[in-house]
Design a protein around this motif. Structure first.
Motif, PDB file in Angstrom:
ATOM      1  N   GLU A  19       0.811  -1.221   0.000  1.00 50.71           N
ATOM      2  CA  GLU A  19       0.000   0.000   0.000  1.00 50.71           C
ATOM      3  C   GLU A  19       0.846   1.274   0.000  1.00 50.71           C
ATOM      4  N   HIS A  20       2.134   1.166   0.336  1.00 46.63           N
ATOM      5  CA  HIS A  20       2.999   2.346   0.351  1.00 46.63           C
ATOM      6  C   HIS A  20       3.633   2.642  -1.002  1.00 46.63           C
ATOM      7  N   VAL A  21       3.505   1.727  -1.949  1.00 48.61           N
ATOM      8  CA  VAL A  21       4.100   1.940  -3.272  1.00 48.61           C
ATOM      9  C   VAL A  21       3.069   1.854  -4.399  1.00 48.61           C
ATOM     10  N   ALA A  22       1.803   1.555  -4.049  1.00 46.37           N
ATOM     11  CA  ALA A  22       0.781   1.385  -5.080  1.00 46.37           C
ATOM     12  C   ALA A  22      -0.591   1.799  -4.564  1.00 46.37           C
ATOM     13  N   ASP A  23      -1.410   2.235  -5.503  1.00 53.13           N
ATOM     14  CA  ASP A  23      -2.815   2.518  -5.218  1.00 53.13           C
ATOM     15  C   ASP A  23      -3.565   1.209  -5.441  1.00 53.13           C
ATOM     16  N   ILE A  24      -4.238   0.706  -4.427  1.00 46.54           N
ATOM     17  CA  ILE A  24      -4.913  -0.590  -4.504  1.00 46.54           C
ATOM     18  C   ILE A  24      -6.422  -0.375  -4.465  1.00 46.54           C
ATOM     19  N   THR A  25      -7.100  -0.903  -5.481  1.00 47.00           N
ATOM     20  CA  THR A  25      -8.545  -0.783  -5.593  1.00 47.00           C
ATOM     21  C   THR A  25      -9.168  -2.164  -5.588  1.00 47.00           C
ATOM     22  N   ALA A  26     -10.013  -2.433  -4.617  1.00 51.01           N
ATOM     23  CA  ALA A  26     -10.751  -3.696  -4.580  1.00 51.01           C
ATOM     24  C   ALA A  26     -11.935  -3.591  -5.523  1.00 51.01           C
ATOM     25  N   GLY A  27     -12.186  -4.660  -6.263  1.00 49.22           N
ATOM     26  CA  GLY A  27     -13.323  -4.664  -7.183  1.00 49.22           C
ATOM     27  C   GLY A  27     -14.651  -4.707  -6.444  1.00 49.22           C
ATOM     28  N   GLN A  28     -15.704  -4.367  -7.160  1.00 48.80           N
ATOM     29  CA  GLN A  28     -17.057  -4.392  -6.605  1.00 48.80           C
ATOM     30  C   GLN A  28     -18.009  -4.753  -7.742  1.00 48.80           C
ATOM     31  N   SER A  29     -18.949  -5.631  -7.463  1.00 51.24           N
ATOM     32  CA  SER A  29     -19.902  -6.034  -8.496  1.00 51.24           C
ATOM     33  C   SER A  29     -20.821  -4.868  -8.854  1.00 51.24           C
ATOM     34  N   PRO A  30     -20.958  -4.606 -10.141  1.00 48.78           N
ATOM     35  CA  PRO A  30     -21.906  -3.562 -10.551  1.00 48.78           C
ATOM     36  C   PRO A  30     -23.332  -4.107 -10.496  1.00 48.78           C
ATOM     37  N   GLU A  31     -24.299  -3.225 -10.505  1.00 42.37           N
ATOM     38  CA  GLU A  31     -25.696  -3.654 -10.584  1.00 42.37           C
ATOM     39  C   GLU A  31     -25.895  -4.363 -11.916  1.00 42.37           C
ATOM     40  N   SER A  32     -26.645  -5.456 -11.905  1.00 41.68           N
ATOM     41  CA  SER A  32     -26.819  -6.255 -13.127  1.00 41.68           C
ATOM     42  C   SER A  32     -27.450  -5.451 -14.258  1.00 41.68           C
ATOM     43  N   ALA A  33     -28.258  -4.458 -13.941  1.00 39.09           N
ATOM     44  CA  ALA A  33     -28.872  -3.624 -14.977  1.00 39.09           C
ATOM     45  C   ALA A  33     -27.835  -2.809 -15.743  1.00 39.09           C
ATOM     46  N   ASN A  34     -26.662  -2.626 -15.158  1.00 40.49           N
ATOM     47  CA  ASN A  34     -25.596  -1.848 -15.800  1.00 40.49           C
ATOM     48  C   ASN A  34     -24.625  -2.700 -16.607  1.00 40.49           C
ATOM     49  N   VAL A  35     -24.827  -4.016 -16.620  1.00 39.74           N
ATOM     50  CA  VAL A  35     -23.928  -4.918 -17.346  1.00 39.74           C
ATOM     51  C   VAL A  35     -24.584  -5.315 -18.656  1.00 39.74           C
ATOM     52  N   THR A  36     -23.820  -5.212 -19.731  1.00 41.83           N
ATOM     53  CA  THR A  36     -24.343  -5.486 -21.064  1.00 41.83           C
ATOM     54  C   THR A  36     -23.305  -6.206 -21.921  1.00 41.83           C
ATOM     55  N   TYR A  37     -23.772  -6.819 -23.010  1.00 43.26           N
ATOM     56  CA  TYR A  37     -22.853  -7.434 -23.968  1.00 43.26           C
ATOM     57  C   TYR A  37     -22.526  -6.491 -25.126  1.00 43.26           C
ATOM     58  N   SER A  38     -23.213  -5.351 -25.175  1.00 47.60           N
ATOM     59  CA  SER A  38     -22.880  -4.377 -26.218  1.00 47.60           C
ATOM     60  C   SER A  38     -21.658  -3.593 -25.746  1.00 47.60           C
ATOM     61  N   THR A  42      -9.320 -10.478 -21.206  1.00 46.33           N
ATOM     62  CA  THR A  42     -10.289 -10.311 -22.297  1.00 46.33           C
ATOM     63  C   THR A  42     -11.679 -10.234 -21.674  1.00 46.33           C
ATOM     64  N   SER A  43     -12.466  -9.321 -22.171  1.00 48.92           N
ATOM     65  CA  SER A  43     -13.786  -9.106 -21.610  1.00 48.92           C
ATOM     66  C   SER A  43     -14.851  -9.288 -22.670  1.00 48.92           C
ATOM     67  N   GLU A  44     -15.938  -9.953 -22.296  1.00 46.58           N
ATOM     68  CA  GLU A  44     -17.085 -10.093 -23.189  1.00 46.58           C
ATOM     69  C   GLU A  44     -18.233  -9.193 -22.754  1.00 46.58           C
ATOM     70  N   LYS A  45     -18.143  -8.687 -21.521  1.00 47.26           N
ATOM     71  CA  LYS A  45     -19.210  -7.852 -20.981  1.00 47.26           C
ATOM     72  C   LYS A  45     -18.704  -6.431 -20.775  1.00 47.26           C
ATOM     73  N   TYR A  46     -19.673  -5.511 -20.665  1.00 46.45           N
ATOM     74  CA  TYR A  46     -19.373  -4.100 -20.462  1.00 46.45           C
ATOM     75  C   TYR A  46     -20.240  -3.565 -19.333  1.00 46.45           C
ATOM     76  N   CYS A  47     -19.780  -2.496 -18.726  1.00 47.65           N
ATOM     77  CA  CYS A  47     -20.522  -1.900 -17.615  1.00 47.65           C
ATOM     78  C   CYS A  47     -20.782  -0.425 -17.912  1.00 47.65           C
ATOM     79  N   LEU A  48     -22.043  -0.034 -17.808  1.00 50.69           N
ATOM     80  CA  LEU A  48     -22.440   1.335 -18.106  1.00 50.69           C
ATOM     81  C   LEU A  48     -22.119   2.308 -16.974  1.00 50.69           C
ATOM     82  N   ASN A  49     -22.152   1.825 -15.740  1.00 52.65           N
ATOM     83  CA  ASN A  49     -21.901   2.696 -14.588  1.00 52.65           C
ATOM     84  C   ASN A  49     -20.996   1.942 -13.612  1.00 52.65           C
ATOM     85  N   PRO A  50     -19.692   1.862 -13.906  1.00 50.18           N
ATOM     86  CA  PRO A  50     -18.801   1.032 -13.089  1.00 50.18           C
ATOM     87  C   PRO A  50     -18.572   1.582 -11.684  1.00 50.18           C
ATOM     88  N   PRO A  51     -18.829   0.750 -10.657  1.00 49.61           N
ATOM     89  CA  PRO A  51     -18.578   1.208  -9.294  1.00 49.61           C
ATOM     90  C   PRO A  51     -17.086   1.245  -8.947  1.00 49.61           C
TER      91      PRO A  51
END
Length: 171
Positions: A7-26, A45-54
Protein backbone atom coordinates in the motif's frame (compact mmCIF):
# COMPACT_ATOMS: atom_id res chain seq x y z
CA UNK A 1 17.09 -2.40 -0.13
CA UNK A 2 14.13 -1.86 2.11
CA UNK A 3 10.95 -3.80 2.82
CA UNK A 4 7.70 -1.90 2.42
CA UNK A 5 4.02 -2.71 2.47
CA UNK A 6 2.40 -2.80 -0.94
CA UNK A 7 0.00 0.00 0.00
CA UNK A 8 3.00 2.35 0.35
CA UNK A 9 4.10 1.94 -3.27
CA UNK A 10 0.78 1.38 -5.08
CA UNK A 11 -2.81 2.52 -5.22
CA UNK A 12 -4.91 -0.59 -4.50
CA UNK A 13 -8.55 -0.78 -5.59
CA UNK A 14 -10.75 -3.70 -4.58
CA UNK A 15 -13.32 -4.66 -7.18
CA UNK A 16 -17.06 -4.39 -6.61
CA UNK A 17 -19.90 -6.03 -8.50
CA UNK A 18 -21.91 -3.56 -10.55
CA UNK A 19 -25.70 -3.65 -10.58
CA UNK A 20 -26.82 -6.25 -13.13
CA UNK A 21 -28.87 -3.62 -14.98
CA UNK A 22 -25.60 -1.85 -15.80
CA UNK A 23 -23.93 -4.92 -17.35
CA UNK A 24 -24.34 -5.49 -21.06
CA UNK A 25 -22.85 -7.43 -23.97
CA UNK A 26 -22.88 -4.38 -26.22
CA UNK A 27 -19.70 -2.32 -26.30
CA UNK A 28 -21.23 0.55 -24.32
CA UNK A 29 -19.35 1.55 -21.21
CA UNK A 30 -16.13 0.06 -19.85
CA UNK A 31 -15.10 -3.54 -20.44
CA UNK A 32 -16.11 -5.53 -17.33
CA UNK A 33 -13.95 -8.17 -15.65
CA UNK A 34 -15.51 -10.28 -12.90
CA UNK A 35 -12.52 -12.36 -11.90
CA UNK A 36 -9.80 -14.74 -12.98
CA UNK A 37 -11.93 -16.33 -15.74
CA UNK A 38 -11.20 -13.30 -17.94
CA UNK A 39 -7.46 -13.27 -17.26
CA UNK A 40 -5.22 -14.32 -20.14
CA UNK A 41 -1.54 -15.07 -20.57
CA UNK A 42 -0.69 -11.39 -20.01
CA UNK A 43 -3.79 -9.28 -20.71
CA UNK A 44 -7.45 -9.86 -19.83
CA UNK A 45 -10.29 -10.31 -22.30
CA UNK A 46 -13.79 -9.11 -21.61
CA UNK A 47 -17.09 -10.09 -23.19
CA UNK A 48 -19.21 -7.85 -20.98
CA UNK A 49 -19.37 -4.10 -20.46
CA UNK A 50 -20.52 -1.90 -17.62
CA UNK A 51 -22.44 1.33 -18.11
CA UNK A 52 -21.90 2.70 -14.59
CA UNK A 53 -18.80 1.03 -13.09
CA UNK A 54 -18.58 1.21 -9.29
CA UNK A 55 -14.86 0.29 -9.27
CA UNK A 56 -12.31 0.64 -12.04
CA UNK A 57 -8.78 -0.41 -12.82
CA UNK A 58 -6.70 2.18 -14.66
CA UNK A 59 -4.69 1.23 -17.71
CA UNK A 60 -1.28 0.11 -16.42
CA UNK A 61 -2.68 -1.47 -13.26
CA UNK A 62 -1.81 -5.01 -12.27
CA UNK A 63 -5.02 -7.02 -11.92
CA UNK A 64 -4.85 -9.63 -9.17
CA UNK A 65 -7.32 -12.43 -8.63
CA UNK A 66 -8.44 -12.17 -5.00
CA UNK A 67 -10.85 -15.12 -5.21
CA UNK A 68 -10.15 -18.72 -6.09
CA UNK A 69 -7.71 -19.16 -7.56
CA UNK A 70 -5.99 -16.40 -5.64
CA UNK A 71 -2.85 -14.76 -7.02
CA UNK A 72 -3.25 -14.89 -10.82
CA UNK A 73 -2.18 -11.58 -12.37
CA UNK A 74 -2.62 -9.67 -15.63
CA UNK A 75 -1.78 -6.21 -16.86
CA UNK A 76 -4.66 -3.84 -17.60
CA UNK A 77 -4.11 -2.80 -21.23
CA UNK A 78 -6.99 -0.32 -20.93
CA UNK A 79 -9.36 0.95 -18.25
CA UNK A 80 -11.70 -1.76 -16.91
CA UNK A 81 -14.63 -2.10 -14.57
CA UNK A 82 -13.57 -4.71 -12.00
CA UNK A 83 -15.82 -7.07 -10.07
CA UNK A 84 -15.35 -8.65 -6.64
CA UNK A 85 -12.94 -11.30 -7.88
CA UNK A 86 -10.22 -8.78 -8.75
CA UNK A 87 -8.16 -6.02 -7.25
CA UNK A 88 -6.19 -3.42 -9.19
CA UNK A 89 -2.68 -2.45 -8.12
CA UNK A 90 -1.49 0.75 -9.77
CA UNK A 91 2.17 1.62 -9.08
CA UNK A 92 2.70 5.01 -7.44
CA UNK A 93 6.24 4.71 -6.07
CA UNK A 94 7.51 1.61 -7.87
CA UNK A 95 8.40 0.68 -11.43
CA UNK A 96 5.42 -0.96 -13.15
CA UNK A 97 7.43 -3.85 -14.60
CA UNK A 98 9.27 -4.52 -11.35
CA UNK A 99 6.01 -4.46 -9.41
CA UNK A 100 4.49 -6.99 -11.81
CA UNK A 101 7.35 -9.43 -11.24
CA UNK A 102 7.13 -8.91 -7.48
CA UNK A 103 3.38 -9.62 -7.55
CA UNK A 104 3.93 -12.69 -9.70
CA UNK A 105 6.52 -13.86 -7.18
CA UNK A 106 4.04 -13.24 -4.34
CA UNK A 107 1.21 -15.28 -5.93
CA UNK A 108 2.08 -18.40 -3.94
CA UNK A 109 2.13 -16.40 -0.71
CA UNK A 110 -1.20 -14.76 -1.55
CA UNK A 111 -2.72 -18.17 -2.19
CA UNK A 112 -1.24 -19.49 1.08
CA UNK A 113 -2.81 -16.71 3.18
CA UNK A 114 -6.22 -17.02 1.50
CA UNK A 115 -9.11 -18.29 3.58
CA UNK A 116 -12.68 -19.40 3.06
CA UNK A 117 -14.95 -22.42 3.29
CA UNK A 118 -16.80 -22.04 -0.02
CA UNK A 119 -13.89 -20.58 -1.98
CA UNK A 120 -10.48 -19.20 -1.11
CA UNK A 121 -10.12 -15.41 -1.01
CA UNK A 122 -7.89 -12.66 0.33
CA UNK A 123 -9.04 -9.34 1.71
CA UNK A 124 -7.98 -5.88 0.60
CA UNK A 125 -6.35 -5.50 4.02
CA UNK A 126 -4.21 -8.59 3.40
CA UNK A 127 -3.22 -7.39 -0.07
CA UNK A 128 -2.32 -3.90 1.12
CA UNK A 129 -0.12 -5.33 3.87
CA UNK A 130 1.95 -7.69 1.71
CA UNK A 131 5.58 -6.77 2.29
CA UNK A 132 7.86 -6.45 -0.72
CA UNK A 133 11.52 -5.71 -1.30
CA UNK A 134 11.95 -2.25 -2.81
CA UNK A 135 15.36 -1.37 -4.21
CA UNK A 136 16.06 2.09 -5.67
CA UNK A 137 14.00 2.94 -8.78
CA UNK A 138 16.93 2.57 -11.21
CA UNK A 139 17.62 -0.91 -9.81
CA UNK A 140 13.92 -1.81 -10.14
CA UNK A 141 14.04 -0.82 -13.81
CA UNK A 142 17.21 -2.84 -14.44
CA UNK A 143 15.69 -5.90 -12.77
CA UNK A 144 12.48 -5.56 -14.80
CA UNK A 145 14.42 -5.14 -18.09
CA UNK A 146 16.58 -8.18 -17.31
CA UNK A 147 13.54 -10.32 -16.50
CA UNK A 148 11.68 -9.01 -19.58
CA UNK A 149 14.60 -10.08 -21.80
CA UNK A 150 14.86 -13.53 -20.21
CA UNK A 151 11.10 -14.03 -20.29
CA UNK A 152 10.93 -13.02 -23.97
CA UNK A 153 13.71 -15.49 -24.76
CA UNK A 154 11.91 -18.29 -22.92
CA UNK A 155 8.60 -17.38 -24.60
CA UNK A 156 10.35 -17.55 -27.98
CA UNK A 157 11.72 -21.01 -27.22
CA UNK A 158 8.29 -22.20 -26.11
CA UNK A 159 6.74 -20.87 -29.32
CA UNK A 160 9.37 -22.69 -31.41
CA UNK A 161 8.61 -25.93 -29.55
CA UNK A 162 4.87 -25.47 -30.11
CA UNK A 163 5.43 -24.86 -33.82
CA UNK A 164 7.60 -27.97 -34.01
CA UNK A 165 4.97 -30.04 -32.20
CA UNK A 166 2.28 -28.71 -34.56
CA UNK A 167 4.35 -29.72 -37.58
CA UNK A 168 4.95 -33.16 -36.09
CA UNK A 169 1.23 -33.57 -35.43
CA UNK A 170 0.49 -32.73 -39.09
CA UNK A 171 2.81 -35.52 -40.23
Amino acid sequence: MRRVRLEHVADITAGQSPESANVTYSSDGLPFLQGCAELGAKFPTSEKYCLNPPKTARKGSWLISVRAPVGSINLADQDYCIGRGLAAVYPDAADQGYLGYVLLNQSGFLNAISTGSTFQAISTFQLKNVEIELPPLDTQRRIARFLDEKTARIDGLIEKKRALLDRLAEK
